[in-house]
Design an enzyme around this catalytic site. Sequence first.
Site, PDB file in Angstrom:
ATOM      1  N   ILE A 639       0.814  -1.223   0.000  1.00 53.19           N
ATOM      2  CA  ILE A 639       0.000   0.000   0.000  1.00 53.19           C
ATOM      3  C   ILE A 639       0.841   1.264   0.000  1.00 53.19           C
ATOM      4  CG2 ILE A 639      -1.965  -1.115   1.119  1.00 53.19           C
ATOM      5  CD1 ILE A 639      -1.053   0.036   3.767  1.00 53.19           C
ATOM      6  N   GLY A 642       8.069   3.243   2.396  1.00 54.57           N
ATOM      7  CA  GLY A 642       8.634   4.033   3.465  1.00 54.57           C
ATOM      8  C   GLY A 642      10.110   4.260   3.258  1.00 54.57           C
ATOM      9  N   PHE A 644      12.536   2.890   4.829  1.00 53.39           N
ATOM     10  CA  PHE A 644      13.337   1.679   4.953  1.00 53.39           C
ATOM     11  C   PHE A 644      12.842   0.541   4.076  1.00 53.39           C
ATOM     12  CE2 PHE A 644      14.034   4.024   8.864  1.00 53.39           C
ATOM     13  CZ  PHE A 644      15.410   3.951   9.003  1.00 53.39           C
ATOM     14  N   GLY A 645      11.720   0.667   3.425  1.00 52.27           N
ATOM     15  CA  GLY A 645      11.202  -0.414   2.600  1.00 52.27           C
ATOM     16  C   GLY A 645       9.729  -0.206   2.307  1.00 52.27           C
ATOM     17  N   GLU A 646       9.042  -1.300   1.973  1.00 55.45           N
ATOM     18  CA  GLU A 646       7.638  -1.218   1.593  1.00 55.45           C
ATOM     19  C   GLU A 646       6.735  -1.252   2.824  1.00 55.45           C
ATOM     20  OE1 GLU A 646       7.626  -3.300  -2.807  1.00 55.45           O
ATOM     21  OE2 GLU A 646       7.312  -4.573  -1.038  1.00 55.45           O
ATOM     22  N   LYS A 665       5.393  -2.834   8.078  1.00 54.18           N
ATOM     23  CA  LYS A 665       6.548  -2.139   7.519  1.00 54.18           C
ATOM     24  C   LYS A 665       7.675  -3.157   7.370  1.00 54.18           C
ATOM     25  CE  LYS A 665       5.578   2.437   9.444  1.00 54.18           C
ATOM     26  NZ  LYS A 665       6.101   3.541  10.278  1.00 54.18           N
ATOM     27  N   ASP A 758       8.122  15.483  15.146  1.00 54.01           N
ATOM     28  CA  ASP A 758       7.623  15.492  13.755  1.00 54.01           C
ATOM     29  C   ASP A 758       6.103  15.372  13.741  1.00 54.01           C
ATOM     30  OD1 ASP A 758       7.630  15.609  11.037  1.00 54.01           O
ATOM     31  OD2 ASP A 758       8.301  13.553  10.711  1.00 54.01           O
TER      32      ASP A 758
END
Length: 998
Positions: A639, A642, A644-646, A665, A758
């Site tokens: 979906i 990110g 660091f990855g999907e 994640k 953040d």
Amino acid sequence: MARARPPPPPSPPPGLLPLLPPLLLLPLLLLPAGCRALEETLMDTKWVTSELAWTSHPESGWEEVSGYDEAMNPIRTYQVCNVRESSQNNWLRTGFIWRRDVQRVYVELKFTVRDCNSIPNIPGSCKETFNLFYYEADSDVASASSPFWMENPYVKVDTIAPDESFSRLDAGRVNTKVRSFGPLSKAGFYLAFQDQGACMSLISVRAFYKKCASTTAGFALFPETLTGAEPTSLVIAPGTCIPNAVEVSVPLKLYCNGDGEWMVPVGACTCATGHEPAAKESQCRPCPPGSYKAKQGEGPCLPCPPNSRTTSPAASICTCHNNFYRADSDSADSACTTVPSPPRGVISNVNETSLILEWSEPRDLGGRDDLLYNVICKKCHGAGGASACSRCDDNVEFVPRQLGLTERRVHISHLLAHTRYTFEVQAVNGVSGKSPLPPRYAAVNITTNQAAPSEVPTLRLHSSSGSSLTLSWAPPERPNGVILDYEMKYFEKSEGIASTVTSQMNSVQLDGLRPDARYVVQVRARTVAGYGQYSRPAEFETTSERGSGAQQLQEQLPLIVGSATAGLVFVVAVVVIAIVCLRKQRHGSDSEYTEKLQQYIAPGMKVYIDPFTYEDPNEAVREFAKEIDVSCVKIEEVIGAGEFGEVCRGRLKQPGRREVFVAIKTLKVGYTERQRRDFLSEASIMGQFDHPNIIRLEGVVTKSRPVMILTEFMENCALDSFLRLNDGQFTVIQLVGMLRGIAAGMKYLSEMNYVHRDLAARNILVNSNLVCKVSDFGLSRFLEDDPSDPTYTSSLGGKIPIRWTAPEAIAYRKFTSASDVWSYGIVMWEVMSYGERPYWDMSNQDVINAVEQDYRLPPPMDCPTALHQLMLDCWVRDRNLRPKFSQIVNTLDKLIRNAASLKVIASAQSGMSQPLLDRTVPDYTTFTTVGDWLDAIKMGRYKESFVSAGFASFDLVAQMTAEDLLRIGVTLAGHQKKILSSIQDMRLQMNQTLPVQV
């Protein structure tokens, strides 16, 4: 052994013609032009006139003979008819056929077969079929004995049976069969035919392949495309838009099926601006001169609107005739319009120093209905012409306003007496700004009458004694002539019997007064036109008889106080220095660790522990995150992506628990050990939190690949994109409810002494019940540089989301819960604006400069005043004055309970046209007097007015209204606005030490 009579090949003699009747012409399904399948021949015996010389095995099997086709052209055929012998195995192999890079080949066979029942005295082995084979090779390597004459290595295509066979007495009936085979991979192939006891003639053999013809469809060109390896294959042909067309959806492609026909179009093109469809969507023709097309699409070119033209083809807009224009808000199909003619019939009515102007509508409105009027005031000197006139002063007042009038009447006041004025009444409309010429106007000249002077603004006390008061005052702002003298009226407040005194100077000493008494004083000026109005009453007090001694003490008081203060400051400085030195010695070694740990100790209070304080970060993962067996996890779809990855959606089914949706994640392949540590640090952080408005950690997968973090699944994803998708769909109460949830989550984090750093709408996730949850813990510090995304900007070695970050965090990397409060104010603005980008398209540096200059975001459209005030409270420069998250939660709870307070809407509108609010806030506590404060905001001219009206303390000033300002003589609208804005900031500072009130 005698052979049975084979079916004769076609030949010209009449006796043999019945054996080969004309081929039956089957009707073809006609395809649209350009869409019919193309056939490219690899080999066709029909056009061979010399011997074919194919290889047969055994030699007594197939026999090559000559004949004629239906057009009397000579052809070469093969026949076989060994039906009287059993166990026939007769092979015939063609020459080598080059493949030409095609993957599937079609074979068309024309043949005749004799009916076995029509042949007398034959064994039961007679057949009416034959087999078709092929053999692939990279070159012509076949011989009489190789490859072996059997099904393997030959590949069987099919057993061919006739639709019709013939008897001895019948005419030969020609059968036509088409077969295909593939995929082919070598340079070429052989065809082979196996007879197992039939009586037949092989009249012609054609090997060919199919391809989709080049075509034009939907304003796009598609090239010739070979069919695929299988009959059901769909081969993608990329398309390109025809000239003067543009893509409207991508990718642009068409599928070629196994029959060489186009199907399943994807994407489309359409004619560009200035072009219209022609030739059944195969051309985009330029618009001829005199016409235009403003939008891309399939619509036709249109004639130019009135007062416009085109001089060249392919116009997307018609240019206006000379002196005609389009406003920025006008569409391309709007007629060009012009500026209005001057107003007519201007009538003036002068009353002393005021004036009423009235006029009639212009004769020509220019073809528009957005007519407005401006009134320009010019003050003229002497008897000269226009060159002796200059713009009027700012104190001239226009009611209802000077510019942008919709009414044809204006009242003008505060003019000077005995002065000549010229007033220009301009007519303007939406295109006046496009014209290089100034607006057309009608002018009227007037001369003001005699008028009395205006009110004396302020009274000042210079000195007082037991029997006298020495007073002075400023001259009237509008003397309207030469001041002859001043008349002062005064009376003792307790008696009310007035006395008067006259002075030709702007000062006077009142003698014969009673000691320790309060007097009320007013003064007015006089010209030849008479007296003006009295000033506002001012009160002054005489001293008592002991006043001289008290006055001496008062003169010495500053020296006494100053000496005492200096001594006290010295003592305090010595004590502070001593304490600091002792604390540095005692705690120097522990300060860095303590700040890094970000925790405080309170009985019964769970505190946040930074995983980076662990010597082994994996220990923090084991302590705070649950390890999940990878067999319990099922990934369903990707979906997002990110740092660091999907990011995937999946399901988690743990033993003894129901299956739940989760967000997953994953850590990308090829990670470093540091990337793995940083990736899992978020789980170490998240695992310490347990709150309904904080995203919940389900667990981690670290013992298999890929490494995964599993959290609860939030159906509506990020808050900013969710709001943009549902713009205007929620009530104010629903939006406040979302804000309350975010504030509750941040209150929980601040109580655990965790600083988010953040906080933004993109890092708030929303579930199907509109519950908002804070997410994205600890990852922002690891972001890589991405020039295409200016959200995060490098600052002092880290990445900072400038638009959401407090000034002290940008400048000094000082992140606290107070800096999170600033970010929360930005989140409030994002929510109330339905996901607008804070500060719009301003650069990050422009945002930093604007915030440093105390500019703040204006209220979004339809934002309640109470919510925008709470935003401004979050954006106070001094972080110690910002509300705590607990106060914010209480405030939002009160707003939800008192829904009526949310109906008061801020007047400002959201959008690019709305300027940032100037929030310059002078600290009133640094001013000794009200006069000092007025000087600081450049309104010192009103100091006497404030004092004489009794507004001598900040508590009283903080309660002033616009009516109070008018009453003390602040009549200019700009000055009123500036003073009231500063008073509002003063109230804010006074209330900062208390919870935000609703």
